[in-house]
Motif scaffolding. Structure first.
Motif, PDB file in Angstrom:
ATOM      1  N   GLU A   1       0.845  -1.189   0.000  1.00  0.00           N
ATOM      2  CA  GLU A   1       0.000   0.000   0.000  1.00  0.00           C
ATOM      3  C   GLU A   1       0.884   1.244   0.000  1.00  0.00           C
ATOM      4  N   VAL A   3       0.772   5.552   0.718  1.00  0.00           N
ATOM      5  CA  VAL A   3       0.074   6.728   1.234  1.00  0.00           C
ATOM      6  C   VAL A   3       0.636   7.960   0.523  1.00  0.00           C
ATOM      7  N   PHE A   5       0.330  12.035   0.582  1.00  0.00           N
ATOM      8  CA  PHE A   5      -0.198  13.055   1.497  1.00  0.00           C
ATOM      9  C   PHE A   5       0.374  14.431   1.195  1.00  0.00           C
ATOM     10  N   GLY A  11      -0.523  16.223   9.974  1.00  0.00           N
ATOM     11  CA  GLY A  11      -0.918  15.152   9.067  1.00  0.00           C
ATOM     12  C   GLY A  11       0.274  14.450   8.455  1.00  0.00           C
ATOM     13  N   GLN A  13       3.229  13.984   9.857  1.00  0.00           N
ATOM     14  CA  GLN A  13       3.800  13.067  10.843  1.00  0.00           C
ATOM     15  C   GLN A  13       2.985  11.782  10.941  1.00  0.00           C
ATOM     16  N   ARG A  14       1.674  11.911  10.832  1.00  0.00           N
ATOM     17  CA  ARG A  14       0.815  10.717  10.875  1.00  0.00           C
ATOM     18  C   ARG A  14       1.065   9.836   9.656  1.00  0.00           C
ATOM     19  N   ALA A  15       1.231  10.472   8.506  1.00  0.00           N
ATOM     20  CA  ALA A  15       1.482   9.705   7.283  1.00  0.00           C
ATOM     21  C   ALA A  15       2.810   8.956   7.383  1.00  0.00           C
ATOM     22  N   SER A  17       4.290   7.954   9.984  1.00  0.00           N
ATOM     23  CA  SER A  17       4.273   6.911  11.022  1.00  0.00           C
ATOM     24  C   SER A  17       3.275   5.794  10.705  1.00  0.00           C
ATOM     25  N   SER A  18       2.793   5.786   9.472  1.00  0.00           N
ATOM     26  CA  SER A  18       1.767   4.805   9.090  1.00  0.00           C
ATOM     27  C   SER A  18       2.344   3.425   8.791  1.00  0.00           C
ATOM     28  N   GLN A  19       3.662   3.309   8.776  1.00  0.00           N
ATOM     29  CA  GLN A  19       4.358   2.045   8.472  1.00  0.00           C
ATOM     30  C   GLN A  19       4.045   1.551   7.050  1.00  0.00           C
ATOM     31  N   LYS A  20       3.780   2.516   6.175  1.00  0.00           N
ATOM     32  CA  LYS A  20       3.563   2.217   4.771  1.00  0.00           C
ATOM     33  C   LYS A  20       4.466   3.117   3.940  1.00  0.00           C
ATOM     34  N   VAL A  22       5.383   6.087   1.726  1.00  0.00           N
ATOM     35  CA  VAL A  22       4.752   7.411   1.746  1.00  0.00           C
ATOM     36  C   VAL A  22       5.380   8.325   0.692  1.00  0.00           C
TER      37      VAL A  22
END
Length: 219
Positions: A1, A3, A5, A11, A13-15, A17-20, A22
């Motif tokens: 997958e 991401v 962004f 937002g 930082q969240r992306a 840290s999504s472990q996907k 990016v």
């Protein structure tokens, strides 16, 4: 997958840290430089178009402008020919800044992407015509200059000469390496600015949106 962004730093930082995987755009604070050799009429029109585009909601849009003092007054007169509200009153400037930036120094998120007339109304400033961009002079250390504000406002900062303008622009951009632009007929000035700014997008003699291919091919 994957991401993809773009948006604010929270937002981002969240992306990350999504472990996907990016692909993301980081923070920005685009600044435009206008030196003494520039076509001032074109510079004023283009910066107006770039800073007012989509109510300055684009991360690539001009958030501030640094002007060499020799041409600053002429630039101001030219940009005022557009749908601009130019603030000269310190009282009005204080009202505006208190509206767009909260008491704790945070940008008012509720006004991001809103039109200039609404922002002026919320600031208690009355106007009787359509306004697309709010312009005022400020310091290069002002919150309105150093913070990335997604609103149709354009702080103007004066510099003694090109060397000072470039140093100010570097401070204002804060090493985000995102977007900057410059109006000049000096190849040496343009080259030096591009090398010193080191931004991913560097637009020469045009509105910022040329850098993302809007309207015509960017430089």
């Amino acid at each position: 997958e994957l991401v993809v962004f773009t948006g604010g730093s929270t937002g981002l930082q969240r992306a990350l840290s999504s472990q996907k995987k990016v692909i993301a755009a980081g923070p920005a604070n685009p600044v435009a430089i206008v030196d003494e050799t520039a076509d001032i009429k074109k510079a004023a029109k283009d910066i107006f178009l770039g800073a007012s585009f989509d109510n300055n909601l684009m991360c690539t849009s001009e958030k501030s402008t640094v002007l060499v003092d020799d041409i600053a007054d002429k630039f101001i007169e030219e940009i005022k020919k557009n749908e601009v509200y130019f603030i000269t009153s310190e009282d009005e400037k204080k009202k505006l800044l208190n509206t767009i930036i909260t008491e704790d120094g945070v940008v008012n998120k509720k006004l991001e992407g809103k039109n200039a007339n609404l922002i002026l109304h919320k600031s208690g400033i009355k106007v009787d015509k359509i306004i697309k961009l709010i312009v005022f002079e400020d310091s290069c250390y002002s919150d309105a200059v150093v913070k990335e504000i997604f609103m149709p406002i354009l702080p103007i900062v004066r510099a003694k000469n090109f060397d000072e303008a470039l140093e100010m622009a570097i401070e204002i951009e804060q090493g985000c390496k995102h977007t900057s632009s410059m109006f000049s007929e000096s190849i040496e000035h343009l080259n030096r600015a591009a090398k010193k700014m080191q931004t991913s997008i560097f637009v020469k003699n045009g509105p910022s949106y040329l850098g993302i291919g809007f309207d015509e091919e960017g430089d």
